[in-house]
Structure formats: C-alpha cells, structure tokens
Write a protein that holds these residues in place. Structure first.
Motif, short mmCIF file in Angstrom:
data_model
loop_
_atom_site.label_atom_id
_atom_site.label_comp_id
_atom_site.label_asym_id
_atom_site.label_seq_id
_atom_site.Cartn_x
_atom_site.Cartn_y
_atom_site.Cartn_z
N MET A 300 0.82 -1.22 0.00
CA MET A 300 0.00 0.00 0.00
C MET A 300 0.85 1.27 0.00
SD MET A 300 -3.42 -0.67 2.29
CE MET A 300 -2.59 -1.28 3.75
N ALA A 301 2.12 1.15 0.33
CA ALA A 301 3.01 2.31 0.30
C ALA A 301 3.51 2.61 -1.11
CB ALA A 301 4.21 2.07 1.22
N VAL A 302 3.20 1.70 -2.05
CA VAL A 302 3.73 1.82 -3.42
C VAL A 302 2.68 2.40 -4.37
CG1 VAL A 302 4.65 0.57 -5.40
CG2 VAL A 302 5.32 -0.10 -3.07
N ASP A 303 3.02 3.51 -4.97
CA ASP A 303 2.21 4.09 -6.04
C ASP A 303 2.76 3.54 -7.36
OD1 ASP A 303 0.96 5.57 -7.98
OD2 ASP A 303 1.22 7.50 -6.96
N ARG A 304 2.09 2.53 -7.89
CA ARG A 304 2.61 1.83 -9.07
C ARG A 304 2.78 2.75 -10.27
NH1 ARG A 304 -1.14 -1.82 -6.79
NH2 ARG A 304 -0.36 -3.92 -6.33
N THR A 306 3.57 5.85 -10.33
CA THR A 306 4.80 6.63 -10.16
C THR A 306 6.03 5.77 -10.44
OG1 THR A 306 3.76 8.09 -8.54
CG2 THR A 306 6.15 8.00 -8.52
N VAL A 307 5.98 4.50 -10.04
CA VAL A 307 7.09 3.58 -10.32
C VAL A 307 7.28 3.43 -11.83
CG1 VAL A 307 7.94 1.22 -10.10
CG2 VAL A 307 6.82 2.32 -8.15
N GLY A 310 8.75 6.68 -13.30
CA GLY A 310 10.15 6.93 -12.97
C GLY A 310 11.09 5.85 -13.46
N ALA A 311 10.64 4.61 -13.47
CA ALA A 311 11.54 3.51 -13.85
C ALA A 311 11.61 3.32 -15.35
CB ALA A 311 11.08 2.21 -13.19
N TRP A 312 10.49 3.57 -16.06
CA TRP A 312 10.47 3.24 -17.49
C TRP A 312 9.71 4.28 -18.31
CZ3 TRP A 312 14.37 0.48 -18.15
CH2 TRP A 312 14.57 -0.30 -19.27
N ILE A 375 12.91 4.69 -6.32
CA ILE A 375 11.54 5.19 -6.12
C ILE A 375 10.91 4.52 -4.90
CG2 ILE A 375 9.24 5.32 -7.15
CD1 ILE A 375 10.79 5.34 -9.90
N LEU A 376 11.08 3.21 -4.77
CA LEU A 376 10.55 2.49 -3.61
C LEU A 376 11.17 3.02 -2.32
CD1 LEU A 376 10.48 -1.22 -4.88
CD2 LEU A 376 8.55 0.36 -4.66
N GLN A 377 12.44 3.30 -2.37
CA GLN A 377 13.15 3.82 -1.19
C GLN A 377 12.47 5.09 -0.68
OE1 GLN A 377 17.10 5.61 -1.83
NE2 GLN A 377 17.87 4.26 -0.19
N ALA A 378 12.13 5.99 -1.60
CA ALA A 378 11.47 7.25 -1.22
C ALA A 378 10.05 7.00 -0.71
CB ALA A 378 11.45 8.20 -2.42
N MET A 379 9.36 6.08 -1.33
CA MET A 379 7.98 5.78 -0.90
C MET A 379 7.94 5.14 0.48
SD MET A 379 6.30 4.44 -4.46
CE MET A 379 5.91 5.61 -5.78
N PHE A 380 8.87 4.23 0.73
CA PHE A 380 8.90 3.58 2.04
C PHE A 380 9.26 4.58 3.14
CE2 PHE A 380 10.05 -0.64 -0.23
CZ PHE A 380 8.70 -0.86 -0.52
N ALA A 381 10.11 5.54 2.80
CA ALA A 381 10.49 6.55 3.79
C ALA A 381 9.27 7.33 4.26
CB ALA A 381 11.52 7.51 3.18
N GLU A 382 8.27 7.47 3.41
CA GLU A 382 7.06 8.21 3.78
C GLU A 382 6.25 7.50 4.86
OE1 GLU A 382 4.76 9.08 0.33
OE2 GLU A 382 6.27 10.41 -0.54
#
Length: 508
Positions: A300-304, A306-307, A310-312, A375-382
């Motif tokens: 639920m912390a992942v905004d797909r 946005t991934v 940013g990734a592709w 991107i996941l690193q930033a989302m998990f930090a939230e």
C-alpha cells in the motif's frame, strides 16, 4: 497495444525510368515500380550465448531461433493461444494421463532428414533425461514413457495429469531437434522452420535465409533473407534506426529515447506487453517479511503509476499479482492493495512496527531495477521504513546470493518466463513463500485439460497472491517496438519472448 499517434507511413516509392534507347523521346518512356523488399534486418540489444533454446535459458536464444529455425509439436501464437504445429492433432485420455499425437507427414529438417515419431521421442527423451540441461526440464518430469506405435504417431504416457503440457510443448525449450545435428545446434542450428541458419558473425549478427522446402504451404513466407544485428547501446540503437541500418527494434532498449522519434514519418512505434513482470520479491521466511500485514503495508506504500513513470518513462502496465494481460485468465488486481500511505502506516503499527524498520534491497545493476529501487526507497520513507540499496551484479552474484542462497531481505527483478505463477509453489524458491491452498489450486490446474476450468483456477491463484503479497507486484515491462512504417507482420505483444518472422512482409 497502443500505436503512437501522428506517425504516418511514408509515400510509395517509385522509380520512373525514361527510355533513351535508339533516341526515343522521353515521352515514350515507361514507368516501373520497385519490387517489394524481401530482406529484413532486426535489431536486438542482447546477443544470444547460443542458438539452441533446448539447452540454455536466456530469452535472446529463442528471440532468434524460435519459430524461425526451430518448431515444436505445438506452438503459441501471438495471442498466447496453443496451436498445432508439427503435431497436427492430438487426443487426451479421459484420465488425462495419455496424450496421443498425430504427427504431420512430409516434414523435413533443413539437412534433409525426415521428421517422424522417432525424432520426437529423441527430443523429449533428451529433454527429460538424467543428464538433461534443458532449462524447462521440470516440465517434462510428468512424462513416464514415450512410445512410437508408427512413424506418424507419438504417445506420451504421464505419471499424473499435466493440464499445461500442450502449452509447455509450444515453448522454445520444447522445439524438435534432429538427432545427428542436435549436438551442434548451439552454433549451427538445424530445424524444420521457415528459415535456415546461414552464418553467425560473433559480436555482430546472425544471418538466416528462407527455407524453400518449408512444409507449411498454408503460410506464404515473403522474406528471402533475415539478419539479426546485436546493438547493446541505446543511443547506437536509435542512430541505427534513424539511418535505416536496421529495419526494426522489436524491443527498443531505452524508453527515455522513444520521444526522439517523434516526427520521423519513416518509423512507427508500437507499444505492447511482454511477459516481463517486475516484482520486488521479499524473503518470506525472514522478519519482518514473515508477517503478512507488513507485506501488505509495503504494497500500500507503493504508487505503481509513479514507479512506472520513474523507472520506465511511463511505459508499462501496473499489475496486482504475478500475471500479465497477455496471460489467459488474467485479472486486474491492482485494486486489492492500492496506494494509501496512511493505511500503510496504520497496518505497520498494527503489525508491531509503529516506528517502521530498516532493511536492505539487493538490486541488480539493470536500469529498471536501480530506478525502481530508488523510487521504492522514497515511498517507504514516507511510512517510516528505511530501505538501503545494495547493487548486486546480475546474473552471477544475484543468482548465487538471492536465487540459490536466499540471503536477502528484498530484491527486484523482471521475471521473463511466460505463465510462471507456479514459482510461488516451488520449494525451495527464493521467496520462501508457503501456502498449501495456493499449491492445491495449481495442482488442480494440472489435473484438468479444460481451458475454461484452468482459467478460473488461474484467477483464484492470482487472487491469493494479490492478498498474501509474497512480493510487491509492480508492472509489466512494455514491448517498445520501433520499426520501419512499411514493415508489417511483427508481433505487437509478446506472450513468448520471440521475433517471429513467418508473416513479416514489406508493404509495397
């Protein structure tokens, strides 16, 4: 599939020759249109390590040889459906344990050797034998005996039902190989397909030529020659396309460069789906990932969206389970645990981690893995979770540390095998996920050969994974195809990694 708007087809090429013979006036000249091209140059990012898909796993092997040089008893078409190939029909016994194939007559290998049941038996016994190095050897494990009542009949007797057998027999790893030439197929492949191997200039290209004796007369193969050129650098790929040095890159390697082709009316861009499922796998046997609530909170912390952006560069399809839109029985489960950072924090607190926790992501060096990890690193930090990123060389280091040793917290990789939802039932496998109910559903898939029942069961299996979250399901890598606008017949989607040339032709 989406075709990028505004990119048209360039006008018909024509050559008007004025007659000058015998002093005739120019007005007496006659027009002659140039003949349609019969050759194609296909660009690929990765050069295969060999050309025999029955002895090694890398997808680049099949992208050159599957359906071009080699064929199977069955095949998988562009829609992902099983179709007859070297077996023209089959019967399955009521108990699902005996498959009787009627083989096509009049089929010969490129070296002139006839295809018959003895060749099919050799191929299957080679794939399932004790010393087999077939990358899909496990799919042949259900076969107990291979019998050849006559040259045109092959009988497979199974230890237990294998409802996916016809699908597996259509894979690159299941193609038919001629006994005398099999040992040399890695470098000089001999198959039954519409194209023959001509040469391989290592580090540069593979040349193929039309098989004039191709058995399938219902198919009109238009190409006389085909070249696969290997260009690893994305900038060089783009330059080769724009210069016309290659006619197509069915899998263009740099999504960030796609916009550079806008306005080039000679080229078209087609965006479809592959089988490459980008997932962040978690070690379900290691704290805190052994707690389903923690895994659900991270999902639920992942905004797909946005991934993917940013990734592709925004190209890709978000997924909610280990399944792609190409696959039969697909369900869109991205709504099971949609992005909601506040709910994620609450669930983490409920699981006993009100202040979050720290862990390490072992991320391969590939661009999509590095970008997704950041991107996941930033989302998990939230949500108060600290993720450290450790770049892990792929494939060697990743295979030894993650896949084999299971020494990791989280990792990220694109799983390329079609319909590989069964990896969550394998024991051991690097997720260390165990769910008897999931395993039972997959067993039921194999117990029936009824496609409708299998699709229903696959839907149930997807739903279990979406709810249990043994991995963070992110997105399907796109098939970014860029090719000459007059080139037709290339696959837009990729249910199996391939570059099938059988129906490719140039528009006049």
């Amino acid at each position: 599939m989406k075709t990028v708007a505004g990119w048209g087809v360039f006008s018909r090429r024509s050559v008007i020759a004025a007659s000058v013979a015998l002093g005739l006036a120019a007005s007496m000249g006659s027009g002659a249109f140039a003949a349609a091209k019969t050759s194609v140059t296909i660009g690929m990012t990765i050069e295969p390590i060999g050309l025999d898909p029955t002895i090694a796993a890398p997808v680049a092997i099949g992208q050159v040889s599957w359906q071009n040089i080699f064929e199977g008893l069955t095949t998988v078409d562009s829609a992902g459906k099983v179709q007859p190939q070297l077996a023209e029909s089959w019967e399955i016994s009521p108990d699902g344990k005996t498959y009787t194939f009627k083989l096509r007559k009049g089929v010969t290998f490129h070296n002139g050797v006839a295809f018959d049941s003895s060749v099919a038996k050799f191929t299957i016994d080679r794939a399932r034998g004790a010393d087999s190095v077939n990358p899909q050897k496990r799919y042949f494990a259900s076969i107990e005996t291979v019998e050849t009542p006559d040259a045109a009949t092959l009988v497979l007797k199974l230890k237990q039902p294998a409802g996916s057998l016809l699908y597996w027999l259509g894979w690159p790893a299941s193609v038919m190989v001629e006994p005398k030439s099999a040992a040399d197929n890695k470098t000089t492949p001999v198959g039954t397909g519409p194209f023959k191997f001509v040469s391989w200039q290592k580090g540069s290209k593979v040349d193929l030529a039309k098989n004039a004796d191709y058995w399938n007369k219902s198919v009109s193969v238009k190409l006389e020659t085909a070249v696969f050129r290997f260009i690893a650098d994305p900038q060089a790929q783009a330059a080769a396309l724009k210069a016309g040095d290659v006619d197509a890159f069915p899998e263009f390697g740099a999504p960030e460069l796609v916009s550079s082709f806008e306005g080039d009316t000679k080229l078209t861009t087609v965006i479809g789906n592959t089988e490459l499922k980008v997932v962040a796998g978690m070690n379900n046997s290691r704290k805190p990932f052994d707690d389903k609530k923690v895994r659900q909170a991270l999902m639920m912390a992942v905004d797909r969206a946005t991934v993917v952006e940013g990734a592709w560069s925004g190209y890709g399809t978000p997924i909610g389970s280990h399944y792609t839109p190409n696959d039969r029985g697909f369900k869109d489960l991205t709504g099971v645990y949609p992005y909601d950072a506040e709910k994620a924090k609450a669930l983490l607190s409920e699981a006993g981690y009100p202040n979050g926790f720290s862990f390490t992501m072992k991320a391969p060096q590939m661009a999509y893995a590095q970008r997704s990890s950041q991107i996941l690193q930033a989302m998990f930090a939230e949500i108060g979770v600290t993720m450290n990123i450790e770049t892990t060389e792929f494939p060697a280091k990743w295979v030894s540390d993650v896949l084999k040793a299971g020494d990791y917290d989280m990792t990220i990789v694109a799983h390329a095998e079609p319909m590989d939802i069964d990896i969550y039932a394998r024991d051991p496998y690097y997720f260390h996920y165990k769910n008897p109910a999931f395993n039972e559903i997959l067993a039921k898939v194999e117990a029936t050969a009824d496609p409708a029942e299998q699709d229903k069961l696959y839907g149930e299996a997807q739903t279990i994974l979406a709810e249990d979250v043994p991995a963070l399901f992110l997105f399907v890598m796109p098939k970014l195809g860029i090719w000459d606008a007059k080139l037709k017949g290339l696959w837009e989607n990729e249910p199996i990694p391939s570059n099938v040339l059988t129906e490719v032709f140039w528009e006049e």
